[in-house]
Design an enzyme around this catalytic site. Sequence first.
Site, PDB file in Angstrom:
ATOM      1  N   ALA A  44      42.681  31.967  52.067  1.00 55.05           N
ATOM      2  CA  ALA A  44      43.604  31.683  50.964  1.00 55.05           C
ATOM      3  C   ALA A  44      43.250  32.492  49.720  1.00 55.05           C
ATOM      4  O   ALA A  44      42.252  33.222  49.690  1.00 55.05           O
ATOM      5  CB  ALA A  44      43.592  30.194  50.673  1.00 55.05           C
ATOM      6  N   HIS A  45      44.033  32.304  48.676  1.00 54.07           N
ATOM      7  CA  HIS A  45      43.860  33.120  47.465  1.00 54.07           C
ATOM      8  C   HIS A  45      42.527  32.865  46.775  1.00 54.07           C
ATOM      9  O   HIS A  45      42.057  31.752  46.710  1.00 54.07           O
ATOM     10  CB  HIS A  45      45.019  32.950  46.484  1.00 54.07           C
ATOM     11  CG  HIS A  45      45.413  31.564  46.130  1.00 54.07           C
ATOM     12  ND1 HIS A  45      46.499  31.305  45.328  1.00 54.07           N
ATOM     13  CD2 HIS A  45      44.899  30.362  46.466  1.00 54.07           C
ATOM     14  CE1 HIS A  45      46.612  30.007  45.180  1.00 54.07           C
ATOM     15  NE2 HIS A  45      45.677  29.416  45.856  1.00 54.07           N
ATOM     16  N   ASN A  46      41.965  33.950  46.291  1.00 55.88           N
ATOM     17  CA  ASN A  46      40.736  33.912  45.497  1.00 55.88           C
ATOM     18  C   ASN A  46      39.502  33.452  46.262  1.00 55.88           C
ATOM     19  O   ASN A  46      38.460  33.162  45.661  1.00 55.88           O
ATOM     20  CB  ASN A  46      40.939  33.060  44.233  1.00 55.88           C
ATOM     21  CG  ASN A  46      42.017  33.641  43.339  1.00 55.88           C
ATOM     22  OD1 ASN A  46      43.156  33.207  43.358  1.00 55.88           O
ATOM     23  ND2 ASN A  46      41.667  34.699  42.624  1.00 55.88           N
TER      24      ASN A  46
END
Lengths: 346, 346, 346
Positions: free
Chosen positions: A244-246
Amino acid sequence: MKTTKTFSCSLGELATRLGATLVGDGERRVSGLATLSDAGPDDISFLANKAYLKYLPATRAAAVLLHPAHVADCPVARLELDNPYLAYAELSRLFDPMAMPQEAGVHPSAMVAEDVSLGANVRIEAQAVVERGAVLGDDVVIGPGSVIGADSSLGAGSRLYANVTVYHGVTIGERAILHSGCVIGADGFGFAHDGARWHKIAQLGGVIIGDEVEVGSCSSIDRGALGDTLIGDDVKIDSQVQIAHNVQIGAHSALAGCVGIAGSTRVGRHCMLGGGVGLSGHLTICDGVQVTGMSLVTNSITEPGVYSSGTGAMQNALWRKNAVRFKQLDDIAKRLSRLERDARQS
Amino acid sequence: MKTTKTFSCSLGELATRLGATLVGDGERRVSGLATLSDAGPDDISFLANKAYLKYLPATRAAAVLLHPAHVADCPVARLELDNPYLAYAELSRLFDPMAMPQEAGVHPSAMVAEDVSLGANVRIEAQAVVERGAVLGDDVVIGPGSVIGADSSLGAGSRLYANVTVYHGVTIGERAILHSGCVIGADGFGFAHDGARWHKIAQLGGVIIGDEVEVGSCSSIDRGALGDTLIGDDVKIDSQVQIAHNVQIGAHSALAGCVGIAGSTRVGRHCMLGGGVGLSGHLTICDGVQVTGMSLVTNSITEPGVYSSGTGAMQNALWRKNAVRFKQLDDIAKRLSRLERDARQS
Amino acid sequence: MKTTKTFSCSLGELATRLGATLVGDGERRVSGLATLSDAGPDDISFLANKAYLKYLPATRAAAVLLHPAHVADCPVARLELDNPYLAYAELSRLFDPMAMPQEAGVHPSAMVAEDVSLGANVRIEAQAVVERGAVLGDDVVIGPGSVIGADSSLGAGSRLYANVTVYHGVTIGERAILHSGCVIGADGFGFAHDGARWHKIAQLGGVIIGDEVEVGSCSSIDRGALGDTLIGDDVKIDSQVQIAHNVQIGAHSALAGCVGIAGSTRVGRHCMLGGGVGLSGHLTICDGVQVTGMSLVTNSITEPGVYSSGTGAMQNALWRKNAVRFKQLDDIAKRLSRLERDARQS
């Protein structure tokens, strides 16, 4: 698939290349690599796992790579070395038909924006698309139907198989291998709720991937919300993985199939996540952690070691009874404490 | 990725647009959006989560969006409002380079059937395919390599990134966002067994998706066996999700990565399914249910609330002992009851 | 999706074709297939599951396929037979618009290598790529954007939907159905560690798939490291499934969505794996095993039957207490044994 045996080598040359001690005829040539039980007289084989020792005495291979501890049962020529599995890895690449040099050039059906920067010896296959501002290093191969978004870059020697998607603003290091269907840089899953409905948070970050990274088929690595999603050098990612993001993954870590990692979690270096493992968001997993298959991790881990959750499979009839009892477990524990207290008092 | 800072705005204009109370110089301009710790003097930032309060005093941002309760530690100009996370969402879209208008038109390499209906300002990118009878509303964008099947329709403002597949007979509402590798309308998994082998059940239904729906990369939404698979308005679906045939998802629900929902299950409105959650088939989940990550739901849920299953991760050595005991749990419970009975009788 | 009703048939003809006993007007024609509750006077319907018996009395269908045991409540004409679900499967294919013959030929935008072997009546759609040495049997359909790697073969009657990827050296039998986004033959996940970093093991094997196999959207079947990954005849694989290198799946087995199978595991014939099931590597699962949804199997299974693991979902507040107790389970069991011993001694 029958490996196309385009490679042939003498045992002597192989011993030199692998740093092995050869016991046998150095002039004998081999043209294939096979398991102990499948190998024929033109093949070389290897023993890297004791579980396969039983196949050694009857092997028909020309020679076997093995550890000096296992020479007793070897009926054929042998190449002795300390890490036969590592030597097998090197050998496998010698016999890899995909490693043969391919003709450079842009297929006429590929669509490459005018301002794309192409290194030396780049190959772009049929129906691929490379958007404006992209930078492809030397020897990059873009498979058929793959799409490279605007302003993304691929380091020298990277190879994308067919139907890979790299969004805009993604940076990928050298010698990456991206398998078909994987998607790098799609939006992270970010929405704000106003009490009635969702409002999209534009995902303005990117993805930065180090050198020597491999990503399996149909895996997703999302772009960051503001900062970037970061994948370290030498990280190996299997198929059907979601990142997922980051998220940040430290160098040399390996993620088996179907792993899912929620937003902003940081995984250390030299970690190994088994198939289907799930990590909650905003965790920190320190270096050197192993998590066994299908475990759920909801808290940060600060000590290296092996971690697990879940229950092993059992016959359904027994499982049904136990699963019902799981719902009573806190009650069971309290009742046990009460009995212990009463016993002490009596 | 460095956000291309094509957007610039004064703090006064932003305050008006967001309905915030500005404390600071309304003429000062910002041209970027960044986290508290990454922001520079041309950036605006935000505080939407107490966990980041520690970064507020040292921020170098031009201004910070925050709740009035947190103004004390803000060293720079501020925009006060009740829901800073929601305001951040709006702000993020202002700074989104993907939101810039793109040139309309059909790329010469795209294949669009003659009878396709194209709204105003449609953009169809390289190597895309749009089959006979499809209907694309105004401002639709079809990314490179994406395929729209026969007789499918996309509502106004919908955007498909690269390598998306929409099968035939799929209806998608307005302002949908479909990420790369997702597949809408593949056959549901339906087979009848004759005692010896499987016989395919043709999947004759379709998929109907409401407005404002987002679908993540590499997710699958299968078509119905007879009736349609239904996804309500404002449903948000992350990456690597599987939605089987004839599932219904109520409006405003959100499904995190790697969720799997088996056939004919109905999920209510305003539900939230954590990463890796699995729902068995033919269930009904009422409105307002949250299920935590990697839980397995095998029964319908009739009360709103939070539901969970599984066990948290622990060190492997401890887990092994406990997992063995899980197999004895029914026996343990019975033995405890016996002891209790004996204790009462003594 | 409204099924395009291109098929029309009399009840008498259907009864003959299905081997059913017709009670009603054999001349009456039907032109659609629908559920009991959705069917109108031009549709035929079916009753294959007692859960739907409640919809029978009010059906408006022209006729209903059902078992003789359920005729009492049928208000309309009926076709009686022993396995209505199997008859529904046959019927569904009669009404399938995708089963209509399509025009053969290679779309001008498709790229087909010169030496590819094409059977009779092959259809290759827009933007597809077929590489050198591939062999496509009679009546094969390659969907738009799909890629067939070098030296791979597809048996007669196989159909690939859009954006499928088949790597080089893959053999697929007759009448296969491959859904969009699936990837056959990507590299297995094989690396040797030298103590500091990973070294890729080239995946020199292939994938061999039998006849009548279906693979769902976004599923991955990896190629073997040395030998081949093997999928038997009539194996049915749902969406989002991962099958690792050198796995073997016996004929007639069915794998539901999100299943993951680690390397070298052998699954027997007539097995059924529920959604999200995970199998560890190097296991042997005998014929006739069923594993329920989201179970983790870490040991070989030698007896047919139904197997499970995990815990069912419960309210989060109760679950939190029980999950904590799970970590104490071995301790609980030991304390119980101590109490029992003390009780016996007192």
